[in-house]
Design a protein around this motif. Structure first.
Motif: not given
Length: 363
Positions: A58-60, A156-161
């Motif tokens: 999950g991204i969120s 974007r946050r999930a990808a960077a994480h």
């Protein structure tokens, strides 16, 4: 002619063979969607795959409605993924994170009672898996135009994480009736703005999310999953070939590392295909490596790669019960069958206790 055992370059990832591990939800995280130590052994055991595509992640919280599935939006989740990716790499493997927003498939019980979001105000058929058992899905609210920048930021946050957690890349889950697929298909998208109506509008969210991921981690570390088949969790389209060839053509222009598609072969016992195969038409418009998934046998997989139907094959259910699937296919060894009762249980049974072939022979 290429074989399943030839190496293949998937963007920046050098895969030593073409037997990939498809994403498989196994529900071994915590209620806070944090990966657990049990997952270290599970992924390490399967590191001989040409590439592991992780379980949907999950991204969120808004986008995650599966009990005990992992996420990639908190620092705790990132830290818990690190020993898993380290273990895969130490065993000689490669792994990408599949990033996931379920859209209307999220039950409100995961959201503190709030409505899930989707392309339009629709309700998925059937029942949702929740911590309190199966419950009917509830109507989603349309994602507002003003919310789309926030959604892109979450991807974007999930990808960077994912990169911070040690993954070699990411795969966008745009298949199986989840959020992106709900925007793609005309029986779930009734919008009258720039994201609805004609095909070029309905693929807009797919291309915008993909571009956001590419801008974050690079095109050579970004893949996408589509499911150009018939009805999946209530999502369907009246002109599937036109829709998915347009989507694949747009993804080709972006220059993603690979396109993986779930398209059942023949008579499937699991989400059967209701339309003729669309992969041949997609092959003509997508310039990068094309990976097919669902219902392949070792023999049909070898044939698909040899004749150019696909560049590689992603195996799902066979990887559940056969951690050494590459060796078993190479040596013509029997394939074990997964125990359906333990697919989504929380312990090691039916997860990390499937034997390798050498153990199976001597047992």
């Amino acid at each position: 002619m290429p074989t399943l055992f030839d190496p293949i370059q998937l963007g920046a990832i050098a895969a030593p063979n073409r037997i990939l591990m498809a994403p498989l939800t196994r529900a071994r995280g915590t209620r806070e969607h944090v990966p657990t130590a049990l997952m270290i052994d599970y992924y390490r055991q399967r590191a001989s795959a040409g590439l592991i595509i992780s379980e949907a992640t999950g991204i969120s919280q808004e986008g995650l409605g599966w009990p005990y599935a992992p996420g990639l939006w908190t620092d705790a989740q990132v830290e818990a993924w690190k020993p898993i990716t380290d273990a895969v790499h130490e065993a000689g493997g490669r792994i990408v994170a599949q990033v996931w927003h379920m859209g209307r498939i999220v039950h409100p019980s995961f959201l503190g009672g709030a409505q899930p979001v989707s392309s339009s105000a629709t309700t998925a058929p059937g029942t949702a898996h929740t911590y309190d058992g199966k419950q009917p899905y509830e109507q989603a609210r349309p994602l507002a135009l003003a919310e789309i920048p926030r959604l892109l930021d979450e991807y974007r946050r999930a990808a960077a994480h994912a990169i911070k957690a040690g993954f070699d890349g990411i795969q966008l889950h745009a298949a199986n009736g989840y959020l992106i697929d709900q925007f793609l298909r005309d029986n779930s998208n009734f919008r009258d703005d720039a994201y609805g109506g004609p095909i070029e509008n309905r693929i807009r969210l797919l291309t915008e999310v993909t571009q956001a991921l590419v801008d974050t981690v690079g095109a050579d570390r970004t893949g996408v999953r589509l499911s150009p088949n018939g009805d999946v969790q209530g999502a369907n389209d009246s002109h599937a070939e036109a829709l998915f060839t347009a989507a694949a053509g747009a993804l080709s222009q972006i220059g993603i590392a690979f396109l993986e598609m779930r398209e059942p072969q023949g008579d499937s016992s699991f989400r059967p295909n209701e339309v003729p195969p669309i992969a041949p038409a997609i092959r003509k418009v997508f310039a990068g490596p094309l990976i097919l998934n669902s219902d392949f046998t070792p023999e049909s997989a070898a044939q698909a790669v040899a004749d150019g139907t696909a560049d590689a094959i992603a195996f799902g259910r066979p990887y559940i019960a056969n951690p050494d699937l590459v060796r078993r296919i190479a040596e013509g060894l029997p394939l074990a069958t997964p125990d359906v009762k333990t697919l989504y249980s929380q312990g090691p049974e039916g997860y990390t206790d499937y034997p390798f072939a050498a153990e199976a022979v001597t047992a």
